[in-house]
Design a protein around this motif. Structure first.
Motif, PDB file in Angstrom:
ATOM      1  N   ILE A 156       0.806  -1.226   0.000  1.00  0.00           N
ATOM      2  CA  ILE A 156       0.000   0.000   0.000  1.00  0.00           C
ATOM      3  C   ILE A 156       0.834   1.270   0.000  1.00  0.00           C
ATOM      4  O   ILE A 156       0.307   2.352  -0.280  1.00  0.00           O
ATOM      5  CB  ILE A 156      -0.945   0.030   1.221  1.00  0.00           C
ATOM      6  CG1 ILE A 156      -0.139   0.015   2.527  1.00  0.00           C
ATOM      7  CG2 ILE A 156      -1.911  -1.144   1.183  1.00  0.00           C
ATOM      8  CD1 ILE A 156      -1.003   0.165   3.776  1.00  0.00           C
ATOM      9  N   LYS A 170       0.214   3.942  -2.786  1.00  0.00           N
ATOM     10  CA  LYS A 170       0.560   3.501  -4.141  1.00  0.00           C
ATOM     11  C   LYS A 170      -0.599   3.710  -5.115  1.00  0.00           C
ATOM     12  O   LYS A 170      -0.402   4.077  -6.272  1.00  0.00           O
ATOM     13  CB  LYS A 170       0.947   2.019  -4.131  1.00  0.00           C
ATOM     14  CG  LYS A 170       2.345   1.756  -3.637  1.00  0.00           C
ATOM     15  CD  LYS A 170       2.605   0.272  -3.475  1.00  0.00           C
ATOM     16  CE  LYS A 170       2.584  -0.478  -4.782  1.00  0.00           C
ATOM     17  NZ  LYS A 170       3.011  -1.901  -4.616  1.00  0.00           N
ATOM     18  N   ARG A 171      -1.799   3.475  -4.646  1.00  0.00           N
ATOM     19  CA  ARG A 171      -2.956   3.577  -5.534  1.00  0.00           C
ATOM     20  C   ARG A 171      -3.188   5.011  -6.000  1.00  0.00           C
ATOM     21  O   ARG A 171      -3.804   5.233  -7.043  1.00  0.00           O
ATOM     22  CB  ARG A 171      -4.203   3.041  -4.831  1.00  0.00           C
ATOM     23  CG  ARG A 171      -4.161   1.527  -4.597  1.00  0.00           C
ATOM     24  CD  ARG A 171      -5.453   1.041  -3.941  1.00  0.00           C
ATOM     25  NE  ARG A 171      -5.404  -0.384  -3.636  1.00  0.00           N
ATOM     26  CZ  ARG A 171      -5.743  -1.348  -4.476  1.00  0.00           C
ATOM     27  NH1 ARG A 171      -6.180  -1.026  -5.691  1.00  0.00           N
ATOM     28  NH2 ARG A 171      -5.672  -2.609  -4.118  1.00  0.00           N
ATOM     29  N   SER A 172      -2.694   5.992  -5.238  1.00  0.00           N
ATOM     30  CA  SER A 172      -2.887   7.381  -5.647  1.00  0.00           C
ATOM     31  C   SER A 172      -2.116   7.718  -6.913  1.00  0.00           C
ATOM     32  O   SER A 172      -2.419   8.699  -7.596  1.00  0.00           O
ATOM     33  CB  SER A 172      -2.451   8.324  -4.516  1.00  0.00           C
ATOM     34  OG  SER A 172      -1.038   8.280  -4.311  1.00  0.00           O
ATOM     35  N   ASN A 174      -1.605   5.180  -9.213  1.00  0.00           N
ATOM     36  CA  ASN A 174      -1.889   4.030 -10.078  1.00  0.00           C
ATOM     37  C   ASN A 174      -0.671   3.137 -10.228  1.00  0.00           C
ATOM     38  O   ASN A 174      -0.433   2.547 -11.293  1.00  0.00           O
ATOM     39  CB  ASN A 174      -2.379   4.483 -11.468  1.00  0.00           C
ATOM     40  CG  ASN A 174      -3.752   5.127 -11.411  1.00  0.00           C
ATOM     41  OD1 ASN A 174      -4.629   4.670 -10.667  1.00  0.00           O
ATOM     42  ND2 ASN A 174      -3.945   6.183 -12.186  1.00  0.00           N
ATOM     43  N   TRP A 175       0.103   3.004  -9.165  1.00  0.00           N
ATOM     44  CA  TRP A 175       1.302   2.181  -9.168  1.00  0.00           C
ATOM     45  C   TRP A 175       1.080   0.829  -8.502  1.00  0.00           C
ATOM     46  O   TRP A 175       2.029   0.065  -8.348  1.00  0.00           O
ATOM     47  CB  TRP A 175       2.465   2.916  -8.493  1.00  0.00           C
ATOM     48  CG  TRP A 175       3.029   4.013  -9.351  1.00  0.00           C
ATOM     49  CD1 TRP A 175       2.644   4.362 -10.618  1.00  0.00           C
ATOM     50  CD2 TRP A 175       4.090   4.908  -9.005  1.00  0.00           C
ATOM     51  NE1 TRP A 175       3.389   5.399 -11.081  1.00  0.00           N
ATOM     52  CE2 TRP A 175       4.288   5.777 -10.112  1.00  0.00           C
ATOM     53  CE3 TRP A 175       4.893   5.081  -7.882  1.00  0.00           C
ATOM     54  CZ2 TRP A 175       5.245   6.785 -10.120  1.00  0.00           C
ATOM     55  CZ3 TRP A 175       5.845   6.081  -7.886  1.00  0.00           C
ATOM     56  CH2 TRP A 175       6.027   6.927  -8.996  1.00  0.00           C
ATOM     57  N   PHE A 176      -0.142   0.541  -8.102  1.00  0.00           N
ATOM     58  CA  PHE A 176      -0.447  -0.768  -7.538  1.00  0.00           C
ATOM     59  C   PHE A 176      -0.672  -1.760  -8.660  1.00  0.00           C
ATOM     60  O   PHE A 176      -1.495  -1.527  -9.558  1.00  0.00           O
ATOM     61  CB  PHE A 176      -1.683  -0.703  -6.640  1.00  0.00           C
ATOM     62  CG  PHE A 176      -2.098  -2.039  -6.087  1.00  0.00           C
ATOM     63  CD1 PHE A 176      -1.407  -2.605  -5.030  1.00  0.00           C
ATOM     64  CD2 PHE A 176      -3.160  -2.742  -6.648  1.00  0.00           C
ATOM     65  CE1 PHE A 176      -1.775  -3.847  -4.526  1.00  0.00           C
ATOM     66  CE2 PHE A 176      -3.541  -3.973  -6.152  1.00  0.00           C
ATOM     67  CZ  PHE A 176      -2.839  -4.535  -5.089  1.00  0.00           C
ATOM     68  N   ASN A 177       0.082  -2.843  -8.651  1.00  0.00           N
ATOM     69  CA  ASN A 177      -0.017  -3.886  -9.679  1.00  0.00           C
ATOM     70  C   ASN A 177      -0.685  -5.112  -9.062  1.00  0.00           C
ATOM     71  O   ASN A 177      -0.066  -5.808  -8.246  1.00  0.00           O
ATOM     72  CB  ASN A 177       1.375  -4.247 -10.199  1.00  0.00           C
ATOM     73  CG  ASN A 177       1.351  -5.271 -11.322  1.00  0.00           C
ATOM     74  OD1 ASN A 177       0.325  -5.900 -11.568  1.00  0.00           O
ATOM     75  ND2 ASN A 177       2.478  -5.433 -11.989  1.00  0.00           N
ATOM     76  N   PRO A 181       1.416  -7.464  -6.207  1.00  0.00           N
ATOM     77  CA  PRO A 181       1.054  -6.461  -5.202  1.00  0.00           C
ATOM     78  C   PRO A 181       2.185  -6.089  -4.254  1.00  0.00           C
ATOM     79  O   PRO A 181       2.127  -5.035  -3.615  1.00  0.00           O
ATOM     80  CB  PRO A 181      -0.086  -7.139  -4.431  1.00  0.00           C
ATOM     81  CG  PRO A 181       0.144  -8.608  -4.629  1.00  0.00           C
ATOM     82  CD  PRO A 181       0.707  -8.740  -6.014  1.00  0.00           C
TER      83      PRO A 181
END
Length: 251
Positions: A156, A170-172, A174-177, A181
């Motif tokens: 996260i 990370k989601r802010s 868009n870097w969450f894969n 994860p």
């Protein structure tokens, strides 16, 4: 010193191997294990300097390399513990086959940014609490293992070293894969749109190695005879380390 200007070899001689010989002919007989890694995001020529036994990576036509080199030098000037910590950690990862980005490990630039972020975080904590943390390199190494081995959640959390350093979701970015994860997201300070850690798909193994190293050192430090033990030698093969240091000294 070879020129740092951009140069593109062309025609039948347009190969990385030829480029190395053309750019630095005096080193032709001082190299061994020359290898071209074309599968890397930025193609590399890897070789080992015969005199110092130092592994060298060479890339071509990458303008950001000079800028990041100056950036890292500025961090080293401002943070004296940075260089020794990076050297020990690089050796630690190399002995576990986790120090190459193209095989999913943590490359030099990513490792340097991880250490910079760690030192920035300690400074922020000191300012917030009014305390001064010890600068003992052994304590710093143990804290680094603890932070990246267990405390920091890479699923996260992303890392930025810009300004005084910060963490971000990370989601802010868009870097969450979802497929990977546990990748460690690190913003490139030279280009904040780039994630330095996105290709380090074996970071989960790196994290486990850090966690294990932390536990092993803590366990050894609780023994009665710990003062007669080289705690670093518990997680790093010191026979290889001492041989490399001796070779440097004799060189």
């Amino acid at each position: 010193m070879p020129s740092t200007r951009r140069w593109r070899p062309r025609g039948e001689f347009g190969t990385p191997r030829y480029a190395i010989d053309a750019a630095a002919p005096s080193t032709r007989h001082a190299r061994r294990s020359l290898e071209v890694v074309e599968s890397a995001r930025i193609p590399l020529v890897k070789y080992v300097d015969a005199a110092s036994n130092t592994a060298v990576d060479v890339s071509f036509d990458v303008e950001s390399g000079l800028r990041t080199g100056k950036l890292v030098r500025s961090y080293m000037d401002a943070m004296p513990p940075l260089r020794p910590l990076v050297l020990v950690l690089k050796f630690f990862l190399a002995q576990r086959g986790l120090n190459e980005t193209f095989t999913g490990g943590v490359g030099s630039y990513m490792l340097q940014l991880m250490v910079v972020s760690f030192l920035q975080q300690r400074h922020r904590t000191d300012r917030a609490t009014g305390l001064v943390s010890p600068q003992n390199l052994g304590s710093l190494l143990l804290e680094f293992f603890e932070l990246y081995g267990r405390d920091l959640n890479p699923t996260i959390t992303g890392i930025s070293v810009r300004r005084h350093g910060a963490y971000f979701p990370k989601r802010s970015r868009n870097w969450f894969n979802p497929a990977r994860p546990n990748l460690l997201a690190i913003e490139n300070p030279d280009d904040d749109k780039l994630d330095v850690g996105k290709n380090s798909y074996n970071y989960h193994r790196v994290r486990r190695a850090f966690d294990h190293a932390h536990d092993a050192i803590v366990a050894a430090s609780t023994r009665e005879d710990w003062r007669r033990t080289c705690l670093l030698g518990i997680v790093v093969d010191m026979s290889v380390w001492n041989e490399r240091v001796l070779q440097r000294g004799l060189g």
